[in-house]
Design a protein around this motif. Sequence first.
Motif, short mmCIF file in Angstrom:
data_model
loop_
_atom_site.label_atom_id
_atom_site.label_comp_id
_atom_site.label_asym_id
_atom_site.label_seq_id
_atom_site.Cartn_x
_atom_site.Cartn_y
_atom_site.Cartn_z
N SER A 260 1.33 -21.12 28.54
CA SER A 260 0.03 -20.62 29.00
C SER A 260 -0.83 -20.29 27.80
CB SER A 260 0.21 -19.36 29.86
OG SER A 260 -1.03 -18.71 30.09
N GLN A 261 -2.13 -20.52 27.93
CA GLN A 261 -3.04 -20.15 26.85
C GLN A 261 -3.45 -18.68 26.94
OE1 GLN A 261 -6.21 -22.85 25.83
NE2 GLN A 261 -5.17 -24.56 26.82
N SER A 262 -2.99 -17.99 27.97
CA SER A 262 -3.30 -16.57 28.13
C SER A 262 -2.34 -15.75 27.27
CB SER A 262 -3.18 -16.16 29.60
OG SER A 262 -4.09 -16.89 30.40
N VAL A 263 -2.87 -15.02 26.32
CA VAL A 263 -2.08 -14.26 25.36
C VAL A 263 -2.10 -12.78 25.73
CG1 VAL A 263 -1.88 -13.59 22.93
CG2 VAL A 263 -2.56 -15.92 23.55
N LEU A 264 -0.96 -12.12 25.58
CA LEU A 264 -0.89 -10.68 25.82
C LEU A 264 -1.08 -9.96 24.49
CD1 LEU A 264 -0.36 -8.36 27.82
CD2 LEU A 264 2.08 -8.55 27.26
N GLU A 265 -2.21 -9.28 24.36
CA GLU A 265 -2.51 -8.56 23.13
C GLU A 265 -1.85 -7.19 23.15
OE1 GLU A 265 -4.11 -9.93 20.75
OE2 GLU A 265 -5.19 -11.61 21.66
N SER A 266 -1.35 -6.76 22.01
CA SER A 266 -0.75 -5.43 21.90
C SER A 266 -1.71 -4.49 21.19
CB SER A 266 0.56 -5.52 21.11
OG SER A 266 1.09 -4.25 20.85
N ASP A 267 -1.63 -3.21 21.52
CA ASP A 267 -2.45 -2.23 20.82
C ASP A 267 -1.74 -1.70 19.57
OD1 ASP A 267 -0.48 -0.76 22.01
OD2 ASP A 267 -1.82 0.66 23.02
N SER A 268 -0.59 -2.30 19.25
CA SER A 268 0.16 -1.95 18.05
C SER A 268 0.14 -3.13 17.09
CB SER A 268 1.60 -1.58 18.38
OG SER A 268 1.65 -0.42 19.20
N GLY A 269 0.54 -2.88 15.85
CA GLY A 269 0.54 -3.95 14.87
C GLY A 269 1.67 -3.78 13.87
N TYR A 270 1.77 -4.73 12.96
CA TYR A 270 2.78 -4.70 11.90
C TYR A 270 2.12 -4.22 10.61
CZ TYR A 270 5.91 -7.12 15.03
OH TYR A 270 6.71 -7.43 16.11
N TYR A 271 2.75 -3.24 9.99
CA TYR A 271 2.19 -2.61 8.79
C TYR A 271 3.24 -2.54 7.69
CZ TYR A 271 -1.62 -1.01 11.82
OH TYR A 271 -2.69 -0.96 12.68
N LEU A 272 2.74 -2.49 6.48
CA LEU A 272 3.57 -2.23 5.32
C LEU A 272 3.35 -0.77 4.92
CD1 LEU A 272 5.46 -3.54 3.21
CD2 LEU A 272 3.42 -3.99 1.84
N ALA A 273 4.42 0.01 4.86
CA ALA A 273 4.34 1.42 4.49
C ALA A 273 4.89 1.62 3.09
CB ALA A 273 5.13 2.28 5.49
N ILE A 274 4.11 2.30 2.25
CA ILE A 274 4.49 2.57 0.86
C ILE A 274 4.36 4.07 0.61
CG2 ILE A 274 3.96 2.10 -1.57
CD1 ILE A 274 2.86 -0.59 -0.73
N PRO A 275 5.34 4.70 -0.05
CA PRO A 275 5.26 6.14 -0.30
C PRO A 275 3.93 6.53 -0.95
CG PRO A 275 7.38 5.29 -0.99
CD PRO A 275 6.55 4.10 -0.63
N GLU A 276 3.32 7.56 -0.41
CA GLU A 276 1.99 7.96 -0.87
C GLU A 276 2.04 8.79 -2.15
OE1 GLU A 276 -1.89 9.10 1.66
OE2 GLU A 276 -0.27 10.57 1.81
N HIS A 277 3.06 9.65 -2.26
CA HIS A 277 3.11 10.58 -3.39
C HIS A 277 4.15 10.15 -4.43
CE1 HIS A 277 0.52 13.00 -0.97
NE2 HIS A 277 1.43 13.16 -0.02
N ARG A 278 4.25 8.85 -4.66
CA ARG A 278 5.20 8.33 -5.63
C ARG A 278 4.54 7.17 -6.37
NH1 ARG A 278 10.38 5.52 -3.22
NH2 ARG A 278 10.48 7.46 -2.01
N PRO A 279 4.69 7.10 -7.68
CA PRO A 279 4.11 5.96 -8.42
C PRO A 279 4.65 4.64 -7.86
CG PRO A 279 4.86 7.65 -9.95
CD PRO A 279 5.37 8.05 -8.59
N THR A 280 3.78 3.67 -7.69
CA THR A 280 4.18 2.37 -7.17
C THR A 280 4.50 1.42 -8.32
OG1 THR A 280 2.72 2.66 -5.26
CG2 THR A 280 3.53 0.43 -5.68
N PRO A 281 5.76 1.01 -8.47
CA PRO A 281 6.13 0.11 -9.57
C PRO A 281 5.38 -1.22 -9.47
CG PRO A 281 8.08 1.07 -8.53
CD PRO A 281 6.92 1.38 -7.64
N PRO A 282 5.15 -1.87 -10.59
CA PRO A 282 4.46 -3.17 -10.58
C PRO A 282 5.14 -4.20 -9.67
CG PRO A 282 4.60 -2.32 -12.81
CD PRO A 282 5.42 -1.41 -11.96
N ALA A 283 6.47 -4.19 -9.62
CA ALA A 283 7.19 -5.15 -8.77
C ALA A 283 6.87 -4.92 -7.30
CB ALA A 283 8.69 -5.04 -9.01
N VAL A 284 6.73 -3.65 -6.91
CA VAL A 284 6.40 -3.32 -5.52
C VAL A 284 4.96 -3.71 -5.22
CG1 VAL A 284 6.19 -1.46 -3.83
CG2 VAL A 284 8.12 -1.48 -5.43
#
Length: 307
Positions: A260-284
């Motif tokens: 079917s061409q009818s798609v069910l949209e979600s109100d959620s999504g896929y996210y990348l979470a990274i620690p906020e209070h920590r230095p982010t290494p170049p590799a990350v």
Amino acid sequence: MQFKRRLPSITALQAFESAARLGSFTLASEELHLAQSAISRQVRGLEEYLGAGLFDLIRQRIVLTQTGQIFLEEVRPVLASLSASCARVSAHADGVQLIEMATLPTFCSRWLIPRLPDYYAKNRRALISFTSKFDPFDFDAEPFDLAIHFGKPDWPDATMCHLFDEHMVAVCSPAFKQEHQIRSDKDLAAAPLLHMSLRRAAWLDWCEQLSLPTENAVCGRMYDQFSMLTEAAAAGLGAALIPDLFIEEELRTGKLVIASQSVLESDSGYYLAIPEHRPTPPAVEALRDWLIAEAASSAKARMPAAD
């Protein structure tokens, strides 16, 4: 003068954690390759050190005491962090940039892993260690550099990078589509339907958004993983609503077709979470940028037209 209290050995902590997790000194001895008597001795020594009982013996089975449960919750992240630290230092000594990533199992196996050859070709000194995690956790208590999250961008103390929204598409095998003469959404709504246990209302929502009868939308076989649901649909057991990012290969090879061409949209999504209070290494940072670029690229390539 500062006095330092002698700490219990790592072996004792590992023996306790293994026995607590497995519920058996015998299984712990097999896992750690130690004699059962050695496991018992390590646990007894730990109890003497703490001055508290960690296990009760009930009907020939060890059960954590309340103190044992509290201690287990404290010990687990410490052992995990120590293991990660050892791996990171060892990798660094070899010139490897180790990245600890928490991810959703299906997302990892169906979308991420097939793309890793491209990532490693561009980042030859990087090494990603994957651990399955379903729910948000405290980055301060876990040894992860980043995590994949499905839901809302509401992870505490984390920077959230949007990867893509979820679009659930109705799919089935070519033979199933022909057998049940699916030529319209109404035909599909009346056909045998397959369900994901954590998305029990998906077909019901799909039918309601199209103003179709819903009697059949709550009936059918149930699966608790999208990977199982995908295989069941490909085997011709029914039609399924599956996020399009999980079935790229099946659609490309024709194992599954769009019903079917009818798609069910979600109100959620896929996210990348990274620690906020920590230095982010170049590799990350490099992995973050690559993931965002790959997500944008794959979003453009999805959604093939219906047969």
